[in-house]
Design a protein around this motif. Structure first.
Motif, PDB file in Angstrom:
ATOM      1  N   GLU A  23       0.812  -1.361   0.247  1.00 21.20           N
ATOM      2  CA  GLU A  23       0.088  -0.129   0.087  1.00 21.20           C
ATOM      3  C   GLU A  23       0.852   1.117   0.027  1.00 21.20           C
ATOM      4  O   GLU A  23       0.472   2.234  -0.358  1.00 21.20           O
ATOM      5  CB  GLU A  23      -0.993   0.027   1.203  1.00 21.20           C
ATOM      6  N   GLY A  79       6.439   6.975 -14.327  1.00 16.59           N
ATOM      7  CA  GLY A  79       7.234   7.948 -13.800  1.00 16.59           C
ATOM      8  C   GLY A  79       6.586   8.416 -12.329  1.00 16.59           C
ATOM      9  O   GLY A  79       5.423   8.116 -12.055  1.00 16.59           O
ATOM     10  N   TRP A  80       7.386   8.710 -11.335  1.00 12.90           N
ATOM     11  CA  TRP A  80       7.222   9.124  -9.996  1.00 12.90           C
ATOM     12  C   TRP A  80       8.030  10.319  -9.643  1.00 12.90           C
ATOM     13  O   TRP A  80       9.167  10.099  -9.991  1.00 12.90           O
ATOM     14  CB  TRP A  80       6.834   8.259  -9.101  1.00 12.90           C
ATOM     15  N   PHE A 108      -3.735   7.807  -2.287  1.00 13.07           N
ATOM     16  CA  PHE A 108      -2.484   7.338  -2.552  1.00 13.07           C
ATOM     17  C   PHE A 108      -1.743   7.249  -0.926  1.00 13.07           C
ATOM     18  O   PHE A 108      -1.964   7.953  -0.398  1.00 13.07           O
ATOM     19  CB  PHE A 108      -1.413   8.706  -3.005  1.00 13.07           C
ATOM     20  N   LYS A 109      -1.221   5.914  -1.005  1.00 10.16           N
ATOM     21  CA  LYS A 109      -0.606   5.414   0.318  1.00 10.16           C
ATOM     22  C   LYS A 109      -1.744   5.453   1.322  1.00 10.16           C
ATOM     23  O   LYS A 109      -1.397   5.708   2.454  1.00 10.16           O
ATOM     24  CB  LYS A 109       0.531   6.374   0.987  1.00 10.16           C
ATOM     25  N   LEU A 141      -3.418  15.116  -5.732  1.00 15.34           N
ATOM     26  CA  LEU A 141      -2.972  13.887  -6.346  1.00 15.34           C
ATOM     27  C   LEU A 141      -3.230  13.770  -7.915  1.00 15.34           C
ATOM     28  O   LEU A 141      -4.162  14.540  -8.192  1.00 15.34           O
ATOM     29  CB  LEU A 141      -3.546  12.462  -5.855  1.00 15.34           C
ATOM     30  N   ALA A 142      -2.389  13.291  -8.669  1.00 17.24           N
ATOM     31  CA  ALA A 142      -2.763  12.951 -10.238  1.00 17.24           C
ATOM     32  C   ALA A 142      -2.150  11.885 -10.621  1.00 17.24           C
ATOM     33  O   ALA A 142      -1.115  11.289 -10.130  1.00 17.24           O
ATOM     34  CB  ALA A 142      -1.802  14.117 -10.873  1.00 17.24           C
ATOM     35  N   PHE A 143      -3.206  11.114 -11.364  1.00 14.42           N
ATOM     36  CA  PHE A 143      -2.721   9.720 -12.280  1.00 14.42           C
ATOM     37  C   PHE A 143      -2.940  10.447 -13.669  1.00 14.42           C
ATOM     38  O   PHE A 143      -3.865  10.485 -14.111  1.00 14.42           O
ATOM     39  CB  PHE A 143      -3.412   9.038 -11.665  1.00 14.42           C
ATOM     40  N   SER A 194       5.453  16.554 -15.137  1.00 11.35           N
ATOM     41  CA  SER A 194       5.300  16.606 -13.580  1.00 11.35           C
ATOM     42  C   SER A 194       5.688  18.158 -13.136  1.00 11.35           C
ATOM     43  O   SER A 194       5.165  18.626 -12.452  1.00 11.35           O
ATOM     44  CB  SER A 194       6.689  15.862 -13.071  1.00 11.35           C
ATOM     45  N   GLN A 237       5.351  16.817  -6.681  1.00  5.81           N
ATOM     46  CA  GLN A 237       5.872  15.990  -7.715  1.00  5.81           C
ATOM     47  C   GLN A 237       5.565  14.493  -7.340  1.00  5.81           C
ATOM     48  O   GLN A 237       5.641  13.553  -7.935  1.00  5.81           O
ATOM     49  CB  GLN A 237       7.080  16.388  -8.464  1.00  5.81           C
ATOM     50  N   ASP A 238       6.130  14.440  -6.032  1.00 10.98           N
ATOM     51  CA  ASP A 238       5.938  12.876  -5.558  1.00 10.98           C
ATOM     52  C   ASP A 238       4.421  12.539  -5.079  1.00 10.98           C
ATOM     53  O   ASP A 238       4.181  11.497  -4.590  1.00 10.98           O
ATOM     54  CB  ASP A 238       6.824  13.172  -4.141  1.00 10.98           C
ATOM     55  N   LYS A 239       3.538  13.383  -5.813  1.00  6.92           N
ATOM     56  CA  LYS A 239       2.177  12.755  -5.518  1.00  6.92           C
ATOM     57  C   LYS A 239       1.613  12.696  -6.926  1.00  6.92           C
ATOM     58  O   LYS A 239       0.382  12.736  -7.143  1.00  6.92           O
ATOM     59  CB  LYS A 239       1.344  13.867  -4.915  1.00  6.92           C
ATOM     60  N   ILE A 240       2.434  12.626  -7.875  1.00  8.37           N
ATOM     61  CA  ILE A 240       2.181  12.397  -9.399  1.00  8.37           C
ATOM     62  C   ILE A 240       2.567  11.006  -9.801  1.00  8.37           C
ATOM     63  O   ILE A 240       3.813  10.824  -9.869  1.00  8.37           O
ATOM     64  CB  ILE A 240       2.604  13.571 -10.391  1.00  8.37           C
ATOM     65  N   TYR A 241       1.787  10.223 -10.323  1.00 10.11           N
ATOM     66  CA  TYR A 241       2.265   8.911 -11.229  1.00 10.11           C
ATOM     67  C   TYR A 241       1.942   9.288 -12.478  1.00 10.11           C
ATOM     68  O   TYR A 241       0.950   9.991 -13.075  1.00 10.11           O
ATOM     69  CB  TYR A 241       1.476   7.855 -10.631  1.00 10.11           C
TER      70      TYR A 241
END
Lengths: 114, 114, 114
Positions: free
Chosen positions: A36, A108-109, B51-52, B59-61, B83, B94-98
C-alpha cells in the motif's frame, strides 16, 4: 507503483470508498514486492456500464496497473481477493466483475521514470 | 497519435485546462516523431483518488498512450516536463504524481488503423 | 472478454447509449472468438477532450481492451465499423475519432483469471 481503478455502476459512499481502499491496500501485497505504501487507488461510481447487452444488475470493471511484471500465481490470488472485496462491500456478483491487468514498462513518479 | 489523460482530485477551471493542454502540446514534442498536431488530451477533475491510503493532499494519475514505441530517454524527458507542468499550474507535489506510459501496437483514426 | 469504453465530449441520451451498445455488440463479432455474450461496454459522456489543441468540435476516444490477441485484419474491420457507428449515431466525424487497442495477458472474471 500499482494503480487500481474501479468503474462501478452503483453509487459509492465515502465510507464504502474508504473500506474498499483499505482492503485493496492489504490485497496488493499478494503481488510480490508491492504494498500500500506505493498504491494509488481510483474510483468512478455511477458509471454507465453494460454487460452481455444489459445494465439491469450491479457491474464492475476494475483495472490493475503495475510497474513491471507479476507472476501468474500472484495475479490469480489478487483476482480472487479483489472479487471477494467487491462482492462483500458492494454486493456485486463475482460473475459480474471483470479485472484487467496491465504491466507497464515505463512509469514516472516524482519527476523521473523508475 | 498520442493521448494524454489526467485524473486529478482537484477542480479544474477552463483556463487551467487550456493552459495545461497548451503545455502538454509543447511537451509531447519531446518524443521523437510526436507533435500537438496528432495529440488528444483528456481531463477528469474532482476524481476520487487515494495514494498510500490517504486522500488529504493533491494527487494526479496521468496516462500517456502512444502509437508505437518511444526511447527511454524521450520518456524520461517527458515525465520531467509533465511533472513540472502539473506542479506549476495546479500545485500538485511531484511526489504525488504518477505518470504511466502505454505503447500501443494498434491504433485507429479516420476509420482505419495506422 | 472484451471491454469497449468510449469517452465523448457530447451528452449521450439513454437511447443513444442503448443503440451504440447494441451496435458494438454486433461489431465485436468481427474479432474471431469474441461476441456480445462476453462484452462489457462503458460510456463517459460530456468528457473534457482536446484534439490538435482544440475542443470546438465533436470528439471521441474509444478504447477496446481484449483478452489475448486478435489479427490485424480483424482489428482493421472493427475500427472501420466502430468509426461508422459513432459517425452514424452521434455525428462525430471519423477523423475526430481515435480507437486504441489493448491486448491483455491477464484478465479475471468470476474470481479467477482466464
Amino acid at each position: 507503483m500499482p494503480f487500481i481503478n474501479s468503474k462501478v455502476n452503483v453509487a459509492l459512499s465515502e465510507e464504502e470508498k474508504e473500506l474498499i481502499k483499505d482492503k485493496l491496500g492489504q490485497a496488493i501485497s499478494l503481488i510480490q514486492g508491492k504494498s500500500e505504501s506505493w498504491l494509488m487507488v481510483g474510483f468512478e461510481d455511477n458509471y454507465s456500464l453494460y454487460f452481455k447487452g444489459k445494465n439491469n444488475t450491479k457491474l464492475a470493471f476494475i483495472e490493475v496497473k503495475i510497474f513491471g511484471h507479476a507472476s501468474d500465481r500472484d495475479l490469480d490470488h489478487l483476482t480472487a481477493e479483489i472479487s471477494r472485496i467487491f462482492k462483500e462491500v458492494l454486493g456485486i456478483a463475482q460473475d459480474k466483475i471483470y479485472i484487467k491487468y496491465e504491466e507497464a514498462e515505463h512509469w514516472g513518479w516524482n519527476g523521473a521514470n523508475f
